[in-house]
Design a protein around this motif. Structure first.
Motif, PDB file in Angstrom:
ATOM      1  N   ILE A   1       0.853  -1.511   0.098  1.00  0.00           N
ATOM      2  CA  ILE A   1      -0.281   0.182   0.188  1.00  0.00           C
ATOM      3  C   ILE A   1       1.174   1.504   0.195  1.00  0.00           C
ATOM      4  N   ASP A   2       0.552   2.146  -0.699  1.00  0.00           N
ATOM      5  CA  ASP A   2       1.486   3.548  -0.617  1.00  0.00           C
ATOM      6  C   ASP A   2       0.845   4.217   0.793  1.00  0.00           C
ATOM      7  N   PRO A   3       2.152   4.165   1.420  1.00  0.00           N
ATOM      8  CA  PRO A   3       2.263   4.522   2.947  1.00  0.00           C
ATOM      9  C   PRO A   3       1.998   6.348   2.693  1.00  0.00           C
ATOM     10  N   ALA A   4       1.379   6.416   1.853  1.00  0.00           N
ATOM     11  CA  ALA A   4       0.212   8.229   2.032  1.00  0.00           C
ATOM     12  C   ALA A   4      -0.592   7.712   1.961  1.00  0.00           C
ATOM     13  N   LEU A   5      -1.189   6.946   1.696  1.00  0.00           N
ATOM     14  CA  LEU A   5      -2.491   6.715   1.713  1.00  0.00           C
ATOM     15  C   LEU A   5      -2.890   6.492   3.427  1.00  0.00           C
ATOM     16  N   ILE A   6      -1.981   5.802   4.519  1.00  0.00           N
ATOM     17  CA  ILE A   6      -2.781   5.785   5.926  1.00  0.00           C
ATOM     18  C   ILE A   6      -1.872   6.681   7.090  1.00  0.00           C
ATOM     19  N   ASN A   7      -1.075   6.955   5.842  1.00  0.00           N
ATOM     20  CA  ASN A   7      -0.060   8.144   6.668  1.00  0.00           C
ATOM     21  C   ASN A   7      -0.589   9.540   6.849  1.00  0.00           C
ATOM     22  N   ARG A   8      -1.647   9.938   6.379  1.00  0.00           N
ATOM     23  CA  ARG A   8      -2.571  11.408   7.200  1.00  0.00           C
ATOM     24  C   ARG A   8      -4.335  11.243   7.156  1.00  0.00           C
ATOM     25  N   ALA A   9      -3.891  12.140   7.820  1.00  0.00           N
ATOM     26  CA  ALA A   9      -5.363  11.915   7.936  1.00  0.00           C
ATOM     27  C   ALA A   9      -6.611  12.351   7.699  1.00  0.00           C
ATOM     28  N   GLY A  10      -7.079  11.286   8.081  1.00  0.00           N
ATOM     29  CA  GLY A  10      -8.504  11.777   6.910  1.00  0.00           C
ATOM     30  C   GLY A  10      -8.846  10.958   5.544  1.00  0.00           C
ATOM     31  N   ARG A  11      -7.545  10.157   5.551  1.00  0.00           N
ATOM     32  CA  ARG A  11      -7.594   9.397   4.416  1.00  0.00           C
ATOM     33  C   ARG A  11      -7.950   8.024   5.228  1.00  0.00           C
ATOM     34  N   PHE A  12      -7.520   6.666   5.553  1.00  0.00           N
ATOM     35  CA  PHE A  12      -8.114   5.758   6.748  1.00  0.00           C
ATOM     36  C   PHE A  12      -8.194   6.622   8.600  1.00  0.00           C
ATOM     37  N   ASP A  13      -8.696   6.331   9.286  1.00  0.00           N
ATOM     38  CA  ASP A  13      -8.277   6.501  10.161  1.00  0.00           C
ATOM     39  C   ASP A  13      -8.368   5.619  11.500  1.00  0.00           C
ATOM     40  N   ARG A  14      -8.418   4.118  10.971  1.00  0.00           N
ATOM     41  CA  ARG A  14      -8.013   3.200  11.538  1.00  0.00           C
ATOM     42  C   ARG A  14      -7.005   2.164  10.349  1.00  0.00           C
ATOM     43  N   ALA A  15      -6.675   1.021  11.149  1.00  0.00           N
ATOM     44  CA  ALA A  15      -5.835   0.183  10.102  1.00  0.00           C
ATOM     45  C   ALA A  15      -6.049  -0.750  11.506  1.00  0.00           C
ATOM     46  N   TYR A  16      -6.702  -2.498  10.841  1.00  0.00           N
ATOM     47  CA  TYR A  16      -7.099  -3.287  11.314  1.00  0.00           C
ATOM     48  C   TYR A  16      -6.031  -4.678  10.870  1.00  0.00           C
ATOM     49  N   GLU A  17      -5.570  -4.751  11.459  1.00  0.00           N
ATOM     50  CA  GLU A  17      -5.139  -7.034  11.196  1.00  0.00           C
ATOM     51  C   GLU A  17      -5.851  -7.855  11.646  1.00  0.00           C
ATOM     52  N   ILE A  18      -6.407  -8.572  10.297  1.00  0.00           N
ATOM     53  CA  ILE A  18      -7.279  -9.685  10.548  1.00  0.00           C
ATOM     54  C   ILE A  18      -6.250 -10.649  10.772  1.00  0.00           C
ATOM     55  N   LYS A  19      -6.478 -11.259  11.758  1.00  0.00           N
ATOM     56  CA  LYS A  19      -5.173 -11.701  12.066  1.00  0.00           C
ATOM     57  C   LYS A  19      -5.616 -13.649  11.585  1.00  0.00           C
ATOM     58  N   GLN A  20      -4.620 -14.247  11.676  1.00  0.00           N
ATOM     59  CA  GLN A  20      -5.454 -16.118  11.778  1.00  0.00           C
ATOM     60  C   GLN A  20      -5.976 -16.390  12.931  1.00  0.00           C
ATOM     61  N   PRO A  21      -6.969 -16.960  12.690  1.00  0.00           N
ATOM     62  CA  PRO A  21      -7.352 -17.831  14.490  1.00  0.00           C
ATOM     63  C   PRO A  21      -6.951 -17.756  15.313  1.00  0.00           C
ATOM     64  N   ASP A  22      -7.405 -17.502  16.775  1.00  0.00           N
ATOM     65  CA  ASP A  22      -6.950 -17.983  17.383  1.00  0.00           C
ATOM     66  C   ASP A  22      -7.367 -19.379  18.455  1.00  0.00           C
ATOM     67  N   GLU A  23      -6.842 -19.806  19.541  1.00  0.00           N
ATOM     68  CA  GLU A  23      -7.165 -21.691  19.944  1.00  0.00           C
ATOM     69  C   GLU A  23      -8.890 -21.521  19.556  1.00  0.00           C
ATOM     70  N   SER A  24      -9.214 -20.343  20.794  1.00  0.00           N
ATOM     71  CA  SER A  24     -10.541 -20.616  20.518  1.00  0.00           C
ATOM     72  C   SER A  24     -11.767 -19.744  19.797  1.00  0.00           C
ATOM     73  N   LEU A  25     -10.918 -18.838  18.666  1.00  0.00           N
ATOM     74  CA  LEU A  25     -11.743 -18.776  17.353  1.00  0.00           C
ATOM     75  C   LEU A  25     -11.386 -19.979  16.110  1.00  0.00           C
ATOM     76  N   ARG A  26     -11.034 -21.548  16.044  1.00  0.00           N
ATOM     77  CA  ARG A  26     -10.505 -22.237  15.655  1.00  0.00           C
ATOM     78  C   ARG A  26     -11.586 -23.613  16.146  1.00  0.00           C
ATOM     79  N   CYS A  27     -11.380 -23.549  17.381  1.00  0.00           N
ATOM     80  CA  CYS A  27     -12.483 -24.069  18.141  1.00  0.00           C
ATOM     81  C   CYS A  27     -14.341 -24.044  17.979  1.00  0.00           C
ATOM     82  N   LEU A  28     -14.339 -22.766  18.389  1.00  0.00           N
ATOM     83  CA  LEU A  28     -15.812 -21.892  18.291  1.00  0.00           C
ATOM     84  C   LEU A  28     -16.358 -22.194  16.594  1.00  0.00           C
TER      85      LEU A  28
END
Length: 420
Positions: A313-340
């Motif tokens: 991703i172009d760093p300019a997308l996430i390094n300036r306010a008003g473009r993307f306010d938050r970034a969330y990592e959607i990780k591999q499921p941990d043990e509890s999520l795999r179980c569920l």
């Protein structure tokens, strides 16, 4: 403003410029049809580049056999005036074409025509709007945009950039995904849905109360197959707002970016989802950043970007306010999520508790999509052979994933396995 006399008038004399003659002949025939059918002459207006919304709304009205729109005539006799459609239920049906028909809205004294123009250097289509006066036209446009917004809330509108421009189609939400079925860490899910609810509940009252700009942008990143799309579908099914899903391609350009942001701004408040945002072509990035920075281009828009490759991703997308306010990592499921997840799938019909817990442990590092494949493989093995080899199933899946990532398909041993 008073109507002024034209310098050049259309006549049947072909001594005028041939291109204008061909163009004006078609327009004049439409004007004649309108006067003949409705008994009065309508003024011709330039449709402009942002008129797509009006034609999309008209297309929806035709699909639903809306009585407020009628066809007065086709334009050319040997150009198709009907279109064959195919539904998700695998049924064929025929509707009038948007192109080559004169559509009239009696309630507003407005007519719309998407007309083929044939000239010796090129053929093209142009949109025309005819109205009784400026006031009736403005009222028509405002009500059509409101109708389009309501129509868009019946599903997800997909925009795809092609070499012929932005192509749109509507996808119905065939399966509602409850929020509790979104498998994410609780704090991420809470943050995202809380932001969504505050944005769309009570017309953004939260933002006004605390003097926060009424726009929001979040970026979802992480390995494929871990629920980014499921999260977006769940959001789409739980808010009363239009959802636009934009597919970036190598054909994305400054023109398509402008068209999309002009459209979604009219539909606000709404959600704009940009899939694989890292694939934005280099030559279009400046236009995209400018669209994000525009004073009004994001007003009322909740922007969701997704990527499997955040490092691209172009760093300019996430390094300036008003473009993307938050970034969330959607990780591999941990043990509890795999179980569920595996339990919700019904894996325990094939495994006792001990073997179920063993499977949960063995699947560490697998994505949600891979867990789904584990379930499929176990179900097939149970159906045909009954004894289930958990180690072999997981090992084969991991090996297949490794080769897919590394693009290693040429070893003799693997070719024998896949049968090519």
């Amino acid at each position: 403003m008073a109507k002024k006399q034209a310098l050049i008038k259309f006549t049947t004399n072909r001594n005028i410029h041939p291109h204008y003659y061909d163009y004006a002949t078609a327009v004049q025939h439409v004007k004649n049809i309108l006067k003949q059918k409705i008994g009065t002459e309508l003024n011709l207006y330039h449709a402009g580049e942002d008129v797509h919304t009006l034609f999309e709304t008209m297309h929806d009205m035709i699909n639903e056999n809306d009585v407020d729109v009628e066809i007065l005539s086709s334009v050319y006799d040997n150009v198709s005036a009907s279109t064959i459609k195919f539904t998700i239920e695998k049924n064929y049906y025929v509707i009038p074409s948007i192109s080559n028909n004169v559509y009239y809205f009696r309630k507003y004294d407005v007519a719309m025509v998407r007309m083929p123009i044939y000239q010796n250097h090129e053929d093209f289509e142009e949109d025309f709007i005819f109205a009784k006066n400026d006031e009736s036209l403005i009222r028509f446009i405002n009500e059509m945009i409101a109708m389009q917004r309501q129509s868009m809330m019946k599903g997800i509108t997909v925009f795809t950039d092609t070499d012929e421009g932005v192509v749109r189609h509507r996808e119905k939400i065939t399966q509602q995904i409850p929020r509790e079925e979104v498998l994410l860490s609780e704090h991420i899910k809470r943050d995202i849905f809380r932001a969504i609810d505050e944005f769309f509940l009570k017309s953004g009252e939260f933002f006004k109360q605390y003097n926060i700009p009424y726009k929001r942008g979040i970026l979802l990143y992480g390995n494929p197959g871990n629920g980014k799309t499921t999260l977006v579908k769940s959001i789409a099914g739980s808010v009363a707002a239009p959802i636009v899903y934009w597919q970036i391609t190598e054909n994305t350009s400054s023109y398509s970016i402008q068209e999309i942001f002009e459209t979604v701004t009219k539909m606000a408040p709404m959600i704009l989802v940009i899939e694989d945002i890292e694939s934005m072509p280099d030559y279009a990035r400046s236009a995209f950043l400018n669209a994000l920075d525009g004073a009004t281009s994001k007003e009322g828009i909740f922007l969701i970007g997704t990527t499997n490759y955040p490092e691209r991703i172009d760093p300019a997308l996430i390094n300036r306010a008003g473009r993307f306010d938050r970034a969330y990592e959607i990780k591999q499921p941990d043990e509890s999520l795999r179980c569920l997840y595996l339990e919700k799938k019904g894996i325990k019909q094939f495994l006792d508790e001990e073997r179920f817990l063993y499977l949960v442990d063995k699947t560490k590092g697998l994505s949600i999509a891979q867990l789904n494949e584990v379930y499929m493989s176990i179900a097939l093995q149970w159906h045909y052979e009954e004894p289930i080899d958990i180690d072999q199933i997981v090992q084969d899946l991991l090996e297949n994933h490794r080769r897919t990532v590394k693009q290693e398909w040429d070893s003799d041993d693997y070719v024998k396995k896949v049968g090519f």
